[in-house]
Structure formats: C-alpha cells, structure tokens
Scaffold this active site. Structure first.
Site, PDB file in Angstrom:
ATOM      1  N   ASN A 169       0.818  -1.206   0.000  1.00 23.18           N
ATOM      2  CA  ASN A 169       0.000   0.000   0.000  1.00 23.18           C
ATOM      3  C   ASN A 169       0.862   1.271   0.000  1.00 23.18           C
ATOM      4  OD1 ASN A 169      -2.264   1.533   0.000  1.00 23.18           O
ATOM      5  ND2 ASN A 169      -3.019   0.863   2.007  1.00 23.18           N
ATOM      6  N   GLU A 217      -8.033 -11.409  10.283  1.00 18.40           N
ATOM      7  CA  GLU A 217      -8.661 -10.103  10.042  1.00 18.40           C
ATOM      8  C   GLU A 217      -9.428 -10.172   8.735  1.00 18.40           C
ATOM      9  OE1 GLU A 217      -5.854  -6.970   9.711  1.00 18.40           O
ATOM     10  OE2 GLU A 217      -7.359  -5.401   9.586  1.00 18.40           O
ATOM     11  N   TRP A 236       2.220   6.849  11.764  1.00 21.79           N
ATOM     12  CA  TRP A 236       0.783   6.937  11.446  1.00 21.79           C
ATOM     13  C   TRP A 236       0.100   5.677  11.877  1.00 21.79           C
ATOM     14  CZ3 TRP A 236      -1.848   3.747   7.851  1.00 21.79           C
ATOM     15  CH2 TRP A 236      -3.221   4.057   7.758  1.00 21.79           C
ATOM     16  N   HIS A 238      -2.916 -10.415   9.218  1.00 24.68           N
ATOM     17  CA  HIS A 238      -3.365  -9.137   8.665  1.00 24.68           C
ATOM     18  C   HIS A 238      -4.321  -9.409   7.500  1.00 24.68           C
ATOM     19  CE1 HIS A 238      -1.837  -5.130   6.670  1.00 24.68           C
ATOM     20  NE2 HIS A 238      -2.933  -4.936   7.376  1.00 24.68           N
ATOM     21  N   TYR A 290      -6.326   7.263  13.025  1.00 26.61           N
ATOM     22  CA  TYR A 290      -6.246   5.994  12.299  1.00 26.61           C
ATOM     23  C   TYR A 290      -7.471   5.135  12.586  1.00 26.61           C
ATOM     24  CZ  TYR A 290      -5.851   1.213  11.467  1.00 26.61           C
ATOM     25  OH  TYR A 290      -6.170  -0.027  11.046  1.00 26.61           O
ATOM     26  N   HIS A 328      -1.626   1.028  16.423  1.00 22.39           N
ATOM     27  CA  HIS A 328      -1.014   1.417  15.144  1.00 22.39           C
ATOM     28  C   HIS A 328       0.330   2.113  15.345  1.00 22.39           C
ATOM     29  CE1 HIS A 328      -1.496   2.269  10.754  1.00 22.39           C
ATOM     30  NE2 HIS A 328      -2.272   1.222  10.855  1.00 22.39           N
ATOM     31  N   HIS A 373     -14.021  -4.716  11.419  1.00 18.06           N
ATOM     32  CA  HIS A 373     -13.512  -3.395  11.819  1.00 18.06           C
ATOM     33  C   HIS A 373     -14.663  -2.441  12.079  1.00 18.06           C
ATOM     34  CE1 HIS A 373      -9.120  -3.046  10.326  1.00 18.06           C
ATOM     35  NE2 HIS A 373      -9.341  -4.195  10.870  1.00 18.06           N
ATOM     36  N   ARG A 391       1.064 -11.185  13.518  1.00 20.64           N
ATOM     37  CA  ARG A 391       0.125 -10.630  12.532  1.00 20.64           C
ATOM     38  C   ARG A 391       0.615 -10.792  11.082  1.00 20.64           C
ATOM     39  NH1 ARG A 391      -4.221  -8.731  11.836  1.00 20.64           N
ATOM     40  NH2 ARG A 391      -3.965  -6.494  11.521  1.00 20.64           N
ATOM     41  N   GLU A 396       2.181  -6.936  11.271  1.00 16.99           N
ATOM     42  CA  GLU A 396       1.703  -6.716   9.894  1.00 16.99           C
ATOM     43  C   GLU A 396       2.736  -5.995   9.027  1.00 16.99           C
ATOM     44  OE1 GLU A 396      -1.863  -4.433  10.886  1.00 16.99           O
ATOM     45  OE2 GLU A 396      -1.011  -2.790   9.728  1.00 16.99           O
ATOM     46  N   GLU A 401      -3.066  -4.253  19.545  1.00 13.75           N
ATOM     47  CA  GLU A 401      -2.216  -4.447  18.360  1.00 13.75           C
ATOM     48  C   GLU A 401      -1.238  -3.303  18.154  1.00 13.75           C
ATOM     49  OE1 GLU A 401      -4.537  -5.026  14.875  1.00 13.75           O
ATOM     50  OE2 GLU A 401      -2.873  -4.570  13.529  1.00 13.75           O
ATOM     51  N   ARG A 421     -12.965  -5.444  16.005  1.00 19.30           N
ATOM     52  CA  ARG A 421     -11.989  -4.428  16.372  1.00 19.30           C
ATOM     53  C   ARG A 421     -12.712  -3.098  16.496  1.00 19.30           C
ATOM     54  NH1 ARG A 421      -7.190  -1.912  12.628  1.00 19.30           N
ATOM     55  NH2 ARG A 421      -8.869  -0.465  12.069  1.00 19.30           N
ATOM     56  N   ASP A 461      -6.156  -3.481   1.697  1.00 17.17           N
ATOM     57  CA  ASP A 461      -5.045  -3.363   0.745  1.00 17.17           C
ATOM     58  C   ASP A 461      -4.340  -4.692   0.517  1.00 17.17           C
ATOM     59  OD1 ASP A 461      -4.563  -2.067   3.495  1.00 17.17           O
ATOM     60  OD2 ASP A 461      -2.552  -2.760   2.990  1.00 17.17           O
ATOM     61  N   ASP A 509      -6.368  -1.504  17.793  1.00 17.93           N
ATOM     62  CA  ASP A 509      -5.102  -1.307  17.080  1.00 17.93           C
ATOM     63  C   ASP A 509      -4.511   0.050  17.446  1.00 17.93           C
ATOM     64  OD1 ASP A 509      -4.183  -1.789  13.548  1.00 17.93           O
ATOM     65  OD2 ASP A 509      -2.996  -1.243  15.313  1.00 17.93           O
TER      66      ASP A 509
HETATM   67  C1  CS2 Z   1      -4.296  -1.905   9.925  1.00 18.67           C
HETATM   68  C2  CS2 Z   1      -4.229  -1.749   8.433  1.00 18.67           C
HETATM   69  O1  CS2 Z   1      -5.691  -3.724   9.432  1.00 18.67           O
HETATM   70  C3  CS2 Z   1      -4.923  -3.237  10.271  1.00 18.67           C
HETATM   71  O2  CS2 Z   1      -4.640  -3.730  11.365  1.00 18.67           O
HETATM   72  O3  CS2 Z   1      -3.100  -1.737  10.596  1.00 18.67           O
HETATM   73  O4  CS2 Z   1      -5.443  -1.205   8.024  1.00 18.67           O
HETATM   74  C4  CS2 Z   1      -3.098  -0.872   7.920  1.00 18.67           C
HETATM   75  O5  CS2 Z   1      -3.298   0.441   8.361  1.00 18.67           O
HETATM   76  C5  CS2 Z   1      -3.120  -0.935   6.409  1.00 18.67           C
HETATM   77  O6  CS2 Z   1      -2.987  -2.274   6.008  1.00 18.67           O
HETATM   78  C6  CS2 Z   1      -1.997  -0.101   5.816  1.00 18.67           C
HETATM   79  O7  CS2 Z   1      -2.013  -0.212   4.416  1.00 18.67           O
HETATM   80 MG    MG Z   2      -2.924  -2.997  12.265  1.00 15.42          MG
END
Ligand code: CS2
Ligand code: MG
Length: 402
Positions: free
Chosen positions: A37, A339, A402, A312, A159, A212, A122, A283, A262, A236, A147, A316, A210
């Site tokens: 991504n 996920e 991020w 993960h 995020y 992140h 999600h 992950r 991830e 996470e 989540r 994407d 998450d």
């Molecule tokens: C995230 C993702 O799914 C998750 O746990 O961390 O959405 C992540 O932000 C994206 O895969 C980034 O491209």
């Molecule tokens: Mg994540």
C-alpha cells in the site's frame, strides 16, 4: 512443469492492487498478491524487471528452491518490496501446484485443523456512541470478534476511522494527507471507549484494538494496564517494533494480550518477540511475509512459544492474499484469528473467488489451488491511481508514526 511466462497486473478497482500471474507450459497458471500500500509500483517493477526473467524455464513445482533462489540469490535480503515480490511468486507456485493436483492448497499443507476460520471485523466511529453502534452492526452480522477504533476527542482525524460502514481504506489519491496526533489525548480517551463497549456487550464478545505503532513502550504498558479489566482479545502494534526488546517493558506491566507483525516481512523481524514470548499473536500474512512457504516457518516457530497467528487482512491485501491466508488459517495448528476487512464489490468482481463468510467464520472453499481468479479484462478498466497512506505529526509538528 516449466514456467513459460509471468505477467504483473496493476489495477485500481477502488484501490490499487498488484497481481502476479505465472503461466506454465501446460497452460496451468497461478496468482500471487504483490500489493504494498502506497509503494505498489516498486514491487511491480521488482517483479517485472528483476524476477520474471529469472523464472522462465524453471520447474514450477520446485517451490522451496525458487524461494531460496530469489531470497539468497538477490544478495540484498529482506525488506517489504523484496519479500512482497517473493511472496507473490511463492503464492502463485502453490496455486499452480494445487491446480495441477486438482487439490485446494489447504489439503497440500496438512489438511484442515478446524471446520472454519474465525474472523474479526472493523468497527469504527467518530464518537464512542457511534463506535458502539458500529460494533453492534458487526455483532448482528454474526461476528464473534470486532476491532473497535474511534476518533479521539480534540483530534481532527485518527487511524482506523474510515468512510462508510463496512469499508475502511486509509490510502488516498494524491499526496499523503497529514493528520495530527496527541498520545496524551488518545491515552485519556481509549479506556472510556472500552468501558462503554463492555457495558454494552458484556464479556463474551472478543474486542480488539489497534494502537497502530503510536505509543512509547511505557505508554503502551500504561494503556495495556488500563484495559486489563476489559479482557481485550488483543492490543495491536502498541509501539513501533523495529526494536523487539521494547516489548519487554510492555510485558512487564500488563497481561493484556499483544499482537504485532503486519509490517514485518521475514522471520527475523519477529524471532526475538516470539522466542522471548513478548507477544501473543503474530500478525504477519502471505503477501508481505514471503508467501505461504515462509509464513509456515514463522507459524512453526510461534507454535513452540504459545504464540498464535492473527493474520493481517486489510482492504489493501487483495482477494488473492485473503484466499491464500484462509487456506493457511484452515490448516495451521496454532491459528488465532483472521482479520477480514471486506473488499468493495468492484474488487470482488475483478477477483472472483471461492472463499465464503458466514456468521463470523470464513472458509477458503474447495476449488483446486487458491480458488481465486483475476478478470484481466475488467482489471484493465481500473487503471492505477497513485495513492499514499496518511502521515502523522504531533501537535507541535514533529513527525510521528501513522
Ligand atoms: C491496519 C491496516 O488492518 C490493520 O490492522 O493496521 O489497516 C493498515 O493500516 C493498512 O494495512 C496499511 O495499508
Ligand atoms: Mg494494524
């Protein structure tokens, strides 16, 4: 079973995907997801310009040897671009083998260890109440695990808070959007979010969150401790994981289960975390971790240390990756959870697939190989559109994760 051709497809049915198709002399072909991504074209070029010439003439059944040839033969090892490219080749070769043997991949890697694969969805919202309502929608769809992400009061964007109910796509066309971040405001808010969620849903629903990569180890330890009464399924990416030892601080302070990986791309990125039992779920998934072959080795190391898989599965990661992940999930002994961020209808049309979702569980289906295809003609109607993931800056302008 000689490889006679390999083609890279870049398409954008709502978001960019990179897909590798390997063709053998028998007309049997396999697919691999190579989507990274925000850096898609780097992997497309790595495949087209550097790997495809090396594949022509090789025996498609020599999956392990081709993996080692591409890994050790490059001299420059590891990294997201290299391992996504190798992952796509590996996945495509498993797809070819399954089709040649008229067998679904999960049957080639040890058969089913369970009847179906538990997934999590999600839920997100701009307020705690909106997030609770979003979690309810997933519960009504039969999800046993959800989540929960929520906007942070006082921050313009956070995020995980997406556009629309079932879809969340963070990448945006054009240059990277900048979002403001405050760990203090986040840490002050999240415990109340989960207070509300547990009050609404009780203790049975698996709740995940998450972070992140945004906290320092001691901040993450504080958050994990504050969430202990809510028995999260996992917390996470609590802190950036380049320094695996940082997780010792978190482990010392809290029993909240930790999930990481991830953004990892080889077993070396997680070996200390797993061997010191600093995490509970790994992950890593097929597309970014060198394919099915390497992910099996990671899961085998994790099994020794009570670490379960939690692959993960964001939007994407294409349906090609999700199909491969579901075959892996169905078979691997130390499976934890998968996920499942639903793809858009146009993406599902470009990638027709056999996998199914029913009341919180998925199954890869029993088609030979992966059970997913690429509609090349339809894909061509969705040309690549450069897009970037957002970046984060602290309120004083300092760059942040991020
Ligand atoms: C995230 C993702 O799914 C998750 O746990 O961390 O959405 C992540 O932000 C994206 O895969 C980034 O491209
Ligand atoms: Mg994540």
């Amino acid at each position: 079973m000689k490889i006679v051709d390999a083609t890279v497809f870049v398409c954008c049915p709502g978001r960019n995907f990179v897909t590798l198709r390997i063709m053998t002399e028998d007309g049997v072909y396999g697919l691999g997801d190579a989507t990274l991504n925000g850096r898609e074209l780097a992997v497309a070029s790595y495949l087209t310009d550097h790997i495809v010439p090396l594949l022509i003439g090789r025996d498609a059944r020599r999956i392990e040897d081709i993996w080692q040839f591409l890994y050790k033969g490059a001299y420059w090892r590891r990294g997201p671009v290299t391992m996504a490219a190798i992952g796509a080749v590996d996945t495509a070769l498993w797809d070819i083998l399954g089709k040649a043997l008229n067998t679904p991949i999960y049957q080639l890697i040890g058969g089913a260890s369970r009847e179906a694969v538990m997934v999590y969805g999600h839920a997100n919202g701009s307020t705690a109440d909106e997030t609770i309502a979003a979690v309810k929608r997933y519960v009504d769809l039969g999800y046993l695990a959800v989540r929960a992400q929520c906007a942070v009061p006082g921050l313009a964007a956070t995020y995980g808070v997406g556009r629309g109910e079932l879809y969340y796509e963070p990448a945006e066309p054009g240059l990277p959007p900048e979002t403001p971040w405050s760990s203090e405001r986040y840490l002050a808010f999240v415990p109340s979010l989960f207070d509300g969620l547990r009050r609404e849903f009780g203790s049975a629903l698996h709740l995940l969150h998450d972070v992140h990569h945004r906290l320092t180890p001691i901040e993450a330890a504080r958050l994990g401790k504050s969430l202990e009464p809510h028995h999260l399924f996992w917390l996470e990416d609590p802190t950036p994981a380049e320094v695996q030892e940082s997780f010792r601080t978190i482990r010392r302070h809290t029993t909240t289960p930790i999930a990481v990986g991830e953004v990892f791309n080889t077993i070396y990125d997680c070996s200390r975390l797993v061997e010191e039992e600093l995490i509970d779920y790994i992950r890593m998934t097929v597309v970014h971790s060198g394919g099915i072959s390497h992910l099996r080795k990671i899961a085998a190391l994790a099994e020794l240390h009570h670490v379960r898989t939690g692959a993960h599965g964001a939007t994407d990661l294409s349906p090609v990756c999700l199909a491969a992940a579901l075959h892996f999930d169905l078979s691997v002994h130390n499976f934890g959870i998968q996920e499942y961020m639903r793809h858009t209808d146009e993406t599902d049309r470009v990638f027709p697939h056999a996998y199914t979702f029913e009341r919180g569980f998925m199954h890869p289906g029993n088609k030979p190989g992966l059970g997913v295809d690429l509609d090349e003609r339809l894909a061509a109607t969705f040309p690549y559109q450069r897009a970037y993931l957002p970046i984060n800056r602290k309120l004083d302008g300092t760059m942040h994760s991020w």
